[in-house]
Design a protein around this motif. Structure first.
Motif, PDB file in Angstrom:
ATOM      1  N   SER A 166      17.009  53.279 -10.856  1.00  0.00           N
ATOM      2  CA  SER A 166      15.625  52.792 -10.793  1.00  0.00           C
ATOM      3  C   SER A 166      15.166  52.134 -12.091  1.00  0.00           C
TER       4      SER A 166
ATOM      5  N   LEU B 204      12.128  54.498  -3.125  1.00  0.00           N
ATOM      6  CA  LEU B 204      13.496  53.973  -3.130  1.00  0.00           C
ATOM      7  C   LEU B 204      14.331  54.609  -2.024  1.00  0.00           C
ATOM      8  N   ARG B 205      14.143  55.893  -1.803  1.00  0.00           N
ATOM      9  CA  ARG B 205      14.881  56.561  -0.718  1.00  0.00           C
ATOM     10  C   ARG B 205      14.428  56.020   0.641  1.00  0.00           C
TER      11      ARG B 205
ATOM     12  N   VAL C  19      18.456  55.490  -6.385  1.00  0.00           N
ATOM     13  CA  VAL C  19      17.436  56.190  -7.169  1.00  0.00           C
ATOM     14  C   VAL C  19      17.847  56.283  -8.636  1.00  0.00           C
ATOM     15  N   ALA C  20      19.105  56.565  -8.889  1.00  0.00           N
ATOM     16  CA  ALA C  20      19.592  56.719 -10.263  1.00  0.00           C
ATOM     17  C   ALA C  20      19.485  55.419 -11.056  1.00  0.00           C
TER      18      ALA C  20
ATOM     19  N   ASP D 191      21.207  58.262  -3.503  1.00  0.00           N
ATOM     20  CA  ASP D 191      21.206  58.814  -4.858  1.00  0.00           C
ATOM     21  C   ASP D 191      21.558  57.745  -5.888  1.00  0.00           C
TER      22      ASP D 191
ATOM     23  N   SER E  59       8.660  54.685  -6.883  1.00  0.00           N
ATOM     24  CA  SER E  59       8.983  56.101  -7.035  1.00  0.00           C
ATOM     25  C   SER E  59      10.344  56.398  -6.401  1.00  0.00           C
ATOM     26  N   ARG E  60      10.857  57.584  -6.681  1.00  0.00           N
ATOM     27  CA  ARG E  60      12.116  58.016  -6.077  1.00  0.00           C
ATOM     28  C   ARG E  60      11.989  58.047  -4.552  1.00  0.00           C
ATOM     29  N   ASP E  61      10.834  58.528  -4.074  1.00  0.00           N
ATOM     30  CA  ASP E  61      10.624  58.594  -2.625  1.00  0.00           C
ATOM     31  C   ASP E  61      10.592  57.202  -2.001  1.00  0.00           C
TER      32      ASP E  61
END
Length: 287
Positions: A266, A52-53, A263-264, A260, A48-50
């Motif tokens: 992914s 990856l962050r 995430v972009a 960012d 998920s984005r979270d």
């Protein structure tokens, strides 16, 4: 036979056993990457984005919001040791027959023999040699020299990449088994185990040729012991995967990744070799 063992590598625990059994089979490196099937099973998972962050935050050692390739490389080494320490806890429950919390050499040897039950005579012959190598590794991993491996020492035995002395033994054994002309180095054909019978008819793929060239740091057309350490430790595979991750995600070409950017990328990462490592790290850190 090899493919059957590689398919065990879907979980961290199974990967330990696959590595252990693989070390008993001729012509395979102890620290090679999982096979295509196992890797594919893992990359079908998504981050998920979270997640990856959160991974970006773990990579970012100096907390400047920008991650360098060096930071990722250093993180992977720390994570490797942490994963090894976690996995051997479960492993010890299986092979610590005396239940004293330490690994005895006879327990280790007995477990390997158990895993190799049903081998044919040729495999049995090879097994005896491997047992001698395992004894050498055990003694080197035993840093305090008490004849036992405690929970701090056990990871080095099963994960050579976290113990320089054990890694040296693994590399030396790989060199011995592949160095058919005895010159102390591995040509490309020796490295990829192309026999004289196969000769010029055997094709080396572009990817294999590129891997060999990247390993051959002194560009002499052969791999020496030091150059082989990157391959046997698995460091080469991780570094190459992370380099490709940077090529995909570093959109402003500043040789650093912002959260960012990671995430972009992914979707691209999901189809790359980097995804296997990212998922492994996320699972280990329970992200």
């Amino acid at each position: 036979l090899w493919q059957n063992f590689v398919e065990l590598a879907v979980s961290s625990m199974a990967w330990v056993w696959a590595l252990l059994i693989a070390s008993l089979l001729p012509g395979r490196s102890f620290c090679e990457e999982p096979g295509a099937d196992a890797a594919q099973d893992l990359v079908e998972e998504t981050l998920s984005r979270d997640q990856l962050r959160a991974l970006h935050g773990l990579f970012d050692a100096n907390k400047d919001g920008q991650v360098s390739l060096q930071e990722v490389s250093e993180f992977s080494q720390r994570a490797g040791l942490s994963i090894a320490q976690k996995d051997v806890t479960a492993l010890m429950e299986e092979i610590d027959a005396s239940k004293d919390g330490k690994l005895h050499l006879d327990e280790h040897i007995a477990d390997i023999r158990k895993q190799a039950e049903g081998s044919d005579p040729e495999e049995e012959k090879h097994l005896e040699h491997r047992l001698k190598i395992e004894e050498m590794k055990f003694k080197v991993a035993d840093t305090n020299g008490d004849g036992l491996l405690d929970r701090e020492e056990v990871p080095g035995l099963f994960y050579p990449e976290v113990h320089d002395g054990v890694l040296a033994i693994v590399v030396a054994e790989t060199m011995r088994s592949k160095d058919t002309n005895g010159d102390g180095k591995l040509s490309q054909k020796e490295f990829w185990e192309i026999t004289q019978a196969e000769g010029d008819e055997a094709e080396i793929s572009e990817e294999e040729n590129a891997d060999f060239s990247r390993l051959d740091l002194d560009h002499d057309g052969a791999l020496n012991t030091e150059e082989m350490k990157a391959w046997e430790s698995g460091r080469f595979h991780v570094e190459e995967a992370m380099k490709k991750m940077f090529e995909m995600a570093d959109t402003n070409a500043d040789m650093h990744l912002a959260a960012d950017e990671l995430v972009a990328a992914s979707e691209q990462l999901g189809a790359s070799d980097a995804q296997y490592h990212l998922i492994e790290w996320a699972e280990h850190h329970e992200l």
